[in-house]
Design an enzyme around this catalytic site. Sequence first.
Site, PDB file in Angstrom:
ATOM      1  CG  HIS A 107      41.474   9.136  21.473  1.00  0.00           C
ATOM      2  ND1 HIS A 107      42.641   8.426  21.618  1.00  0.00           N
ATOM      3  CD2 HIS A 107      40.684   8.402  20.656  1.00  0.00           C
ATOM      4  CE1 HIS A 107      42.553   7.304  20.912  1.00  0.00           C
ATOM      5  NE2 HIS A 107      41.374   7.270  20.333  1.00  0.00           N
ATOM      6  N   PRO A 108      41.744  12.046  24.937  1.00  0.00           N
ATOM      7  CG  PRO A 108      43.675  12.087  26.226  1.00  0.00           C
ATOM      8  CD  PRO A 108      42.704  11.149  25.550  1.00  0.00           C
ATOM      9  CB  ALA A 128      50.598  10.660  19.552  1.00  0.00           C
ATOM     10  CG  PHE A 187      44.539  16.118  15.225  1.00  0.00           C
ATOM     11  CD1 PHE A 187      44.446  15.935  13.852  1.00  0.00           C
ATOM     12  CD2 PHE A 187      45.767  15.938  15.838  1.00  0.00           C
ATOM     13  CE1 PHE A 187      45.564  15.574  13.103  1.00  0.00           C
ATOM     14  CE2 PHE A 187      46.883  15.577  15.110  1.00  0.00           C
ATOM     15  CZ  PHE A 187      46.777  15.392  13.736  1.00  0.00           C
TER      16      PHE A 187
END
Length: 173
Positions: A70-71, A127, A123
């Site tokens: 994940h970015p 989203a 984190f």
Amino acid sequence: MRLSLQQFNELSPADATSHLLTCCTSTHWAQTLVNKRPFIDMPAMLSHSDDAWMQAQKDEQNLLEAFDGHPQIGNVDSLKEKYRNTQDSAAHEQSGANDAEDDVIEALAQGNQDYLDKFSFIFIVFATGKSAQQMLDLLLARLPNDRETELLNAATEQNKITRLRLQKLLSDA
């Protein structure tokens, strides 16, 4: 590339694994799920995915491998090259950060760095449908947690993301 469940079931193990790694970058999870084929329907696949993820969670390295795919929220562009296989999903999932005020984006960037410094992984949050402010609020609420709690929180969020990506991957879902 969207596939039907039947097409997915008929892929070679290597090709099926490759497609699954666009949904979650844990090789343990992907290989476990590939070995459970064929799936009779999407609910069966999602159930097996949940089971595979529960198994993968027993080893922290599997979690960290998945999180590494994940970015950071609000930082999609800088990681496009590294995470080319998940960038389209991530960009859409994090679209709530695209319209945020600069101060919220700056606070999100600082919060992400504080989180990474504290926990040694980024984190992770489901989203989709959340504004940048909502993501910031969640990040700030989770930042005081201990590492064990955050591994569990991030793993739970990862599974939500994975389930959504599986449904996007398969056209008949």
